[in-house]
Design a protein around this motif. Structure first.
Motif, PDB file in Angstrom:
ATOM      1  N   ASN A 133      -2.635   7.055   5.013  1.00 28.38           N
ATOM      2  CA  ASN A 133      -3.933   7.413   5.615  1.00 28.38           C
ATOM      3  C   ASN A 133      -4.493   8.695   4.988  1.00 28.38           C
ATOM      4  O   ASN A 133      -5.696   8.799   4.762  1.00 28.38           O
ATOM      5  CB  ASN A 133      -3.806   7.559   7.128  1.00 28.38           C
ATOM      6  N   ALA A 134      -3.639   9.658   4.705  1.00 24.66           N
ATOM      7  CA  ALA A 134      -4.083  10.910   4.072  1.00 24.66           C
ATOM      8  C   ALA A 134      -4.616  10.645   2.667  1.00 24.66           C
ATOM      9  O   ALA A 134      -5.619  11.234   2.262  1.00 24.66           O
ATOM     10  CB  ALA A 134      -2.949  11.920   4.039  1.00 24.66           C
ATOM     11  N   SER A 143       5.385  -2.125  10.292  1.00 26.90           N
ATOM     12  CA  SER A 143       5.555  -2.544   8.890  1.00 26.90           C
ATOM     13  C   SER A 143       4.403  -3.431   8.445  1.00 26.90           C
ATOM     14  O   SER A 143       3.911  -3.318   7.317  1.00 26.90           O
ATOM     15  CB  SER A 143       6.874  -3.303   8.709  1.00 26.90           C
ATOM     16  N   ARG A 144       3.992  -4.320   9.323  1.00 27.12           N
ATOM     17  CA  ARG A 144       2.870  -5.212   8.983  1.00 27.12           C
ATOM     18  C   ARG A 144       1.604  -4.405   8.738  1.00 27.12           C
ATOM     19  O   ARG A 144       0.872  -4.659   7.775  1.00 27.12           O
ATOM     20  CB  ARG A 144       2.654  -6.250  10.085  1.00 27.12           C
ATOM     21  N   GLU A 145       1.348  -3.423   9.584  1.00 26.16           N
ATOM     22  CA  GLU A 145       0.165  -2.577   9.395  1.00 26.16           C
ATOM     23  C   GLU A 145       0.211  -1.870   8.042  1.00 26.16           C
ATOM     24  O   GLU A 145      -0.789  -1.817   7.316  1.00 26.16           O
ATOM     25  CB  GLU A 145       0.089  -1.557  10.535  1.00 26.16           C
ATOM     26  N   ILE A 146       1.354  -1.359   7.686  1.00 23.53           N
ATOM     27  CA  ILE A 146       1.523  -0.670   6.399  1.00 23.53           C
ATOM     28  C   ILE A 146       1.414  -1.640   5.242  1.00 23.53           C
ATOM     29  O   ILE A 146       0.819  -1.330   4.201  1.00 23.53           O
ATOM     30  CB  ILE A 146       2.872   0.074   6.363  1.00 23.53           C
ATOM     31  N   SER A 147       1.957  -2.840   5.403  1.00 27.37           N
ATOM     32  CA  SER A 147       2.001  -3.808   4.295  1.00 27.37           C
ATOM     33  C   SER A 147       0.616  -4.165   3.772  1.00 27.37           C
ATOM     34  O   SER A 147       0.466  -4.487   2.599  1.00 27.37           O
ATOM     35  CB  SER A 147       2.758  -5.070   4.706  1.00 27.37           C
ATOM     36  N   TYR A 148      -0.389  -4.086   4.634  1.00 18.64           N
ATOM     37  CA  TYR A 148      -1.754  -4.398   4.185  1.00 18.64           C
ATOM     38  C   TYR A 148      -2.231  -3.419   3.116  1.00 18.64           C
ATOM     39  O   TYR A 148      -3.167  -3.715   2.372  1.00 18.64           O
ATOM     40  CB  TYR A 148      -2.726  -4.398   5.363  1.00 18.64           C
ATOM     41  N   ASN A 149      -1.595  -2.249   3.040  1.00 18.01           N
ATOM     42  CA  ASN A 149      -1.955  -1.239   2.042  1.00 18.01           C
ATOM     43  C   ASN A 149      -1.098  -1.316   0.782  1.00 18.01           C
ATOM     44  O   ASN A 149      -1.301  -0.544  -0.149  1.00 18.01           O
ATOM     45  CB  ASN A 149      -1.810   0.161   2.653  1.00 18.01           C
ATOM     46  N   LEU A 150      -0.120  -2.210   0.771  1.00 15.64           N
ATOM     47  CA  LEU A 150       0.769  -2.342  -0.382  1.00 15.64           C
ATOM     48  C   LEU A 150       0.279  -3.464  -1.288  1.00 15.64           C
ATOM     49  O   LEU A 150      -0.286  -4.447  -0.804  1.00 15.64           O
ATOM     50  CB  LEU A 150       2.205  -2.625   0.086  1.00 15.64           C
ATOM     51  N   PRO A 151       0.504  -3.336  -2.592  1.00 15.27           N
ATOM     52  CA  PRO A 151       0.012  -4.369  -3.516  1.00 15.27           C
ATOM     53  C   PRO A 151       0.747  -5.698  -3.304  1.00 15.27           C
ATOM     54  O   PRO A 151       1.906  -5.736  -2.887  1.00 15.27           O
ATOM     55  CB  PRO A 151       0.326  -3.789  -4.900  1.00 15.27           C
ATOM     56  N   LEU A 152       0.033  -6.770  -3.584  1.00 15.58           N
ATOM     57  CA  LEU A 152       0.625  -8.103  -3.557  1.00 15.58           C
ATOM     58  C   LEU A 152       1.112  -8.397  -4.971  1.00 15.58           C
ATOM     59  O   LEU A 152       0.326  -8.586  -5.884  1.00 15.58           O
ATOM     60  CB  LEU A 152      -0.398  -9.148  -3.109  1.00 15.58           C
ATOM     61  N   SER A 153       2.434  -8.411  -5.136  1.00 16.59           N
ATOM     62  CA  SER A 153       3.026  -8.523  -6.471  1.00 16.59           C
ATOM     63  C   SER A 153       3.689  -9.867  -6.718  1.00 16.59           C
ATOM     64  O   SER A 153       4.598  -9.971  -7.527  1.00 16.59           O
ATOM     65  CB  SER A 153       4.045  -7.397  -6.678  1.00 16.59           C
ATOM     66  N   ILE A 154       3.255 -10.879  -5.984  1.00 16.61           N
ATOM     67  CA  ILE A 154       3.751 -12.232  -6.247  1.00 16.61           C
ATOM     68  C   ILE A 154       2.556 -13.171  -6.278  1.00 16.61           C
ATOM     69  O   ILE A 154       1.453 -12.817  -5.863  1.00 16.61           O
ATOM     70  CB  ILE A 154       4.795 -12.718  -5.202  1.00 16.61           C
ATOM     71  N   ASP A 155       2.793 -14.366  -6.747  1.00 14.22           N
ATOM     72  CA  ASP A 155       1.743 -15.376  -6.824  1.00 14.22           C
ATOM     73  C   ASP A 155       1.152 -15.616  -5.428  1.00 14.22           C
ATOM     74  O   ASP A 155       1.907 -15.882  -4.478  1.00 14.22           O
ATOM     75  CB  ASP A 155       2.343 -16.676  -7.378  1.00 14.22           C
TER      76      ASP A 155
END
Length: 136
Positions: A130-131, A41-53
């Motif tokens: 990744n794709a 999950s941590r590896e994936i989270s780096y690719n997700l937007p940061l939507s909080i302050d």
């Protein structure tokens, strides 16, 4: 050599499949299978937007940082994953800290297979990310 989420998963699986496993082994199965989920999950989270302050984000522990990225995703399917991660985290923490609880093989097996299903979904999500990066 660094450890991957699969290493934690296989360690938990070996403990679960050992017919001589004890309660401490069951606790380790729960804890390590959550940690496998957390690592991926941590590896994936780096690719997700940061939507909080960003200042608020920095105050969170690493587990909450991962969860919040899933939770705040615009994609409802990714948001749903945050709920599953939270559930597994709570059970993992309980296995680690609530030593007064008697943990049995049946509940350990249920937790392990829930983690296994989530890992499969997360691996599919990572492959899709990744794709997309290879073919924007």
């Amino acid at each position: 050599m660094s450890a991957s989420h699969r290493d934690f998963y296989h360690f938990a699986e070996a403990l679960l499949n050992n017919p001589d496993s004890t309660e401490i082994d069951f606790r380790n199965v729960i804890s390590r299978s959550y940690f496998a989920v957390f690592q991926l999950s941590r590896e994936i989270s780096y690719n997700l937007p940061l939507s909080i302050d960003p200042a608020e984000y920095q105050k969170l522990d690493i587990h909450d940082k991962v969860i919040i990225r899933f939770e705040k995703s615009p994609d409802k399917r990714i948001q749903a994953v945050s709920y599953l991660i939270k559930q597994l985290r709570a059970l993992g923490m309980s296995a680690d800290y609530d030593t007064h609880l008697d943990i049995k093989r049946i509940e350990t097996t249920q937790h392990f297979y829930a983690a296994q299903r989530l890992l499969s979904s997360l691996e599919g999500l990572l492959a899709a990310i990744n794709a997309m990066e290879q073919h924007p």
